[in-house]
Scaffold this active site. Structure first.
Site, PDB file in Angstrom:
ATOM      1  N   ARG A  89       0.863  -1.187   0.000  1.00 43.85           N
ATOM      2  CA  ARG A  89       0.000   0.000   0.000  1.00 43.85           C
ATOM      3  C   ARG A  89       0.894   1.229   0.000  1.00 43.85           C
ATOM      4  NH1 ARG A  89      -3.479  -2.660  -1.609  1.00 43.85           N
ATOM      5  NH2 ARG A  89      -5.609  -2.990  -0.812  1.00 43.85           N
TER       6      ARG A  89
ATOM      7  N   HIS B 186      -0.775   0.385  -9.980  1.00 40.16           N
ATOM      8  CA  HIS B 186      -1.465  -0.549  -9.080  1.00 40.16           C
ATOM      9  C   HIS B 186      -2.052  -1.736  -9.852  1.00 40.16           C
ATOM     10  CE1 HIS B 186      -3.673  -0.782  -4.947  1.00 40.16           C
ATOM     11  NE2 HIS B 186      -3.354  -1.984  -5.397  1.00 40.16           N
ATOM     12  N   ILE B 187      -1.182  -2.530 -10.449  1.00 34.75           N
ATOM     13  CA  ILE B 187      -1.626  -3.640 -11.296  1.00 34.75           C
ATOM     14  C   ILE B 187      -1.173  -5.005 -10.782  1.00 34.75           C
ATOM     15  CG2 ILE B 187      -1.773  -2.235 -13.382  1.00 34.75           C
ATOM     16  CD1 ILE B 187       0.983  -3.484 -14.195  1.00 34.75           C
TER      17      ILE B 187
ATOM     18  N   GLU C  56      -3.655   7.735  -5.513  1.00 35.11           N
ATOM     19  CA  GLU C  56      -3.741   6.943  -6.729  1.00 35.11           C
ATOM     20  C   GLU C  56      -4.929   7.447  -7.541  1.00 35.11           C
ATOM     21  OE1 GLU C  56      -3.890   2.795  -5.733  1.00 35.11           O
ATOM     22  OE2 GLU C  56      -1.815   2.767  -5.040  1.00 35.11           O
TER      23      GLU C  56
END
Length: 359
Positions: free
Chosen positions: A276, A324-325, A305
């Protein structure tokens, strides 16, 4: 440990048994359906989960029919009024305001995520709302992406691609675009759980010399699987050639990766975060990268994000940032969707969820 493909097959097989609605007059069926629990699905989740909800016959649900744009907060507050269940993703903030808007009928929340920092756990506990989440099924995908990000960063692949595309590729040079090898290195893991173990298992064939980790307390059972040594946070920073962050975001871990930690790392160290964004102080990370305190960083998560394109971290050639993948494989996202749907249905029936967060 669930492989995401195996998990998806299992979840498809254990889909909650459909409710048997007596087939009679259309009016009777409609009345039967109108008495079913009401559910709001706050995102167009992958098809396996939607299929489970549609074919269950157990709920009537309304869907925010977009995967590109999150449901606006104002609309979300309206749509949750009076619902019995809510299925959300990590972009929805589930706090006192939303729970007040939903009202006393809300008994089950299912989030299609392994992280739960978007949930106000105390508020959910106070109201007696059960919470389902989706750990384990994304372990393989996150571990694979972490290794890919580590290799991309340490071997400077983004820089190399840019040079090849823009004419920087000239004569062979002895130290041009040199990076750092995993062979004979020490890999540190901050937060040793299933994902940390899976990362180490994938890195071991690269002839890593030593795995070390730190956590709230030693985790000997998990550590034994990868022959990892428990060390303090300071020792983790000082010894690691590659430091992978795998911990959850909690009040204790918020910005735990800060100036103090970076100052103890080697100037040849690679820092990787796929957990995170909030566990990292990004200003301190920028300073560590720009001054050469550490060699490079690879991030799949940031705050906020998406990270604004004007953010200073994007100016650093030694910083690789992904959107964020980590869990973004078709198999994993469908498994997460199926698990979230099954958690919701089981919770509404008052039965144990497959994966329930104990509040």
């Amino acid at each position: 440990m669930w492989c995401s493909r195996v998990a998806l097959c299992r979840l498809q097989r254990i889909t909650v048994t459909p409710l048997n609605i007596t087939r009679g007059l259309t009016g009777n069926v409609q009345r039967e359906m109108s008495n079913l629990p009401r559910v709001y699905v706050a995102r167009q989740i992958p098809p396996e989960g939607l299929k489970i909800l549609r074919e269950s016959g157990q709920v009537q649900f309304e869907l925010w029919d977009s995967d590109d744009v999150p449901v606006p907060r104002k609309e979300l507050l309206q749509k949750v009024r009076g619902v019995d269940g809510l299925l959300c993703v990590l972009t929805e903030k589930i706090d006192a305001e939303l729970l007040d808007a939903a009202g006393p009928n809300l008994k089950v929340l299912s989030t299609m995520s392994v992280g739960f920092d978007h949930l106000s756990l105390e508020e959910l506990k106070k109201r007696g709302i059960r919470v389902g989440y989706t750990p384990d099924v994304l372990t393989d995908a996150v571990a694979e992406l972490t290794v890919a990000l580590l290799l991309t960063t340490s071997r400077r692949l983004i820089e190399a691609t840019h040079e090849a595309k823009t004419g920087g590729w000239g004569t062979w040079r002895t130290l041009w675009l040199c990076g750092y090898e995993l062979a004979n290195s020490t890999v540190g893991i901050l937060g040793l759980g299933r994902i940390g173990v899976a990362i180490a298992e994938r890195l071991a064939p690269f002839k890593v010399k030593k795995f070390i980790y730190t956590d709230m307390a030693p985790r000997p059972e998990l550590a034994s699987a990868i022959n990892a040594e428990y060390v303090s946070l300071d020792e983790l920073a000082m010894q690691s050639d590659f430091l992978a962050v795998c911990c959850a975001l909690t009040p204790e871990t918020k910005e735990i990766c800060n100036k103090d930690l970076f100052s103890k790392m080697k100037n040849t160290s690679i820092f990787i975060n796929t957990s995170r964004g909030g566990v990292v102080n990004q200003e301190d990370l920028y300073e560590a990268l720009s001054t050469g305190q550490i060699a490079a960083a690879g991030l799949d998560v940031t705050v906020p994000e998406p990270l604004p394109t004007s953010h200073p971290l994007f100016t650093q050639k030694n910083c690789v940032i992904l959107p964020h993948i980590a869990s973004a494989s078709y198999t994993t996202r469908n498994a997460m969707s199926a698990l979230a749907a099954n958690n919701l249905l089981l919770g509404l029936r008052g039965e144990p969820m497959i994966k329930e967060l104990k509040l």
